[in-house]
Design an enzyme around this catalytic site. Structure first.
Site, PDB file in Angstrom:
ATOM      1  N   PRO A  91       0.723  -0.845  -0.261  1.00  0.00           N
ATOM      2  CA  PRO A  91       0.011  -0.177  -0.009  1.00  0.00           C
ATOM      3  C   PRO A  91       0.615   1.762   0.278  1.00  0.00           C
ATOM      4  O   PRO A  91       1.458   1.779   1.047  1.00  0.00           O
ATOM      5  CB  PRO A  91      -0.585   0.070   1.416  1.00  0.00           C
ATOM      6  CG  PRO A  91      -0.843  -1.308   2.162  1.00  0.00           C
ATOM      7  CD  PRO A  91       0.504  -1.812   1.010  1.00  0.00           C
ATOM      8  N   GLU A  92       0.645   2.167  -0.819  1.00  0.00           N
ATOM      9  CA  GLU A  92       1.323   3.409  -1.172  1.00  0.00           C
ATOM     10  C   GLU A  92      -0.140   4.210  -0.771  1.00  0.00           C
ATOM     11  O   GLU A  92      -1.061   4.449  -0.483  1.00  0.00           O
ATOM     12  CB  GLU A  92       2.277   3.758  -2.352  1.00  0.00           C
ATOM     13  CG  GLU A  92       3.267   2.815  -2.209  1.00  0.00           C
ATOM     14  CD  GLU A  92       3.726   2.642  -3.504  1.00  0.00           C
ATOM     15  OE1 GLU A  92       4.253   3.779  -4.408  1.00  0.00           O
ATOM     16  OE2 GLU A  92       4.115   1.952  -4.350  1.00  0.00           O
TER      17      GLU A  92
END
Length: 277
Positions: free
Chosen positions: A2-3
């Site tokens: 996850p960014e």
DNA sequence: TATGCGGCCTGAAGGC
DNA sequence: TGCCTTCAGGCCGCAT
């Protein structure tokens, strides 16, 4: 992993599903997931009977304000997921923490590699005092502070490769390996280029590329490269249109040259030797 | 002060 | 088939 776009997608989902809902309690299945407080009893006492007012995001941190002013913070790190499920849903493998809600609903934190962290911080303590990384986070790339001029000024002071520089959360908040590679491709910059060797024009292109790839990924609901799931369990679909990330040896979508990969700062960097030459 | 690198962690993939 | 090694990477702490 996850960014910013994935965390933003999760935040929007949580705001749709959990706002105003009252937490009835929690269960910590893996104690090291809880970064603060150290006491499980104190954590449970802190969140119990509290309703969620809103979910905000800072970089890759999710920050929920509860109705008494206390803060619930989540960092998904590499493989963390928040899933909103019915209480009778069978427990998935690697479930690390459960939040019980009114109406037989649960918010579950699932994290295969156990790097993810969760904090509860009482109202009288500023979140930055507990999560000290919040003090040094760089500007939000989709905010007004992230300008080509400011970014160029920072680049001038670093002799690190631009790829490594982009991953530094004190430079710009929320960029990870995927979108750093994508933005560098989009701006035609070799990831090995030293930050202080970029021209004004290149930093302007890179700034615009960062804003573009992050915005597009948010529009598409985040990437589906690895473990990311929306809070409802749906996959994002950015992966299908990635320019270089995870495409080592495949043809560049622009020129047909084989996508190359190098290690920078211990991280894989994917790039087109021709388009980013 | 700036930079690089190992450790944490677990599942998947590849080699033998 | 089964075992072993390598790889993936966000962040922190330590070494240079």
């Amino acid at each position: 992993m996850p960014e910013l776009p994935e965390v933003e997608t999760v935040r929007r989902g949580l705001n749709q599903l959990t706002l105003g809902r009252k937490i009835t309690g929690g269960e910590v299945l893996l104690p090291r997931t809880l970064a603060h407080p150290f006491s499980l009893v104190e954590f449970d006492r802190g969140i119990a009977a509290r309703a969620i007012k809103c979910w905000n995001r800072r970089g890759k941190y999710l920050l929920a304000t509860l109705d008494n002013g206390s803060t619930l913070a989540v960092h998904l790190r590499m493989t963390g997921q928040l899933l909103w499920v019915n209480a009778d849903t069978p427990l998935a493998p690697h479930t690390r923490l459960r939040f019980y809600f009114e109406g037989a609903k649960e918010l579950r934190f699932i994290d295969t590699r156990t790097f993810g962290k969760i904090w509860w911080i009482p109202a009288e303590v500023a979140p930055e005092r507990v999560i000290t990384a919040l003090q040094t986070l760089g500007p939000e790339p989709l905010g007004h502070d992230f300008t080509p001029e400011a970014f160029y000024s920072l680049c001038r002071r670093s002799r690190r490769p631009i790829k490594t520089f982009l991953l530094d959360q004190t430079v710009v908040a929320g960029i990870g390996n995927i979108y750093a590679d994508e933005a560098l491709f989009k701006s035609g910059i070799d990831p090995r280029t030293l930050a202080n060797e970029l021209t004004i024009a290149q930093t302007k292109n890179l700034t615009n590329a960062i804003i573009y790839v992050l915005g597009e990924a948010i529009d598409r609901g985040g990437t589906s490269f690895s473990d990311f799931l929306h809070v409802t369990g749906m996959n994002g679909n950015y992966g299908a249109v990635a320019w270089v990330y995870g495409r080592t040896g495949e043809e560049c979508r622009v020129c047909g040259t084989a996508i190359d990969r190098v290690k920078l700062g211990g991280r894989s960097s994917h790039f087109c030797p021709k388009c980013q030459g």
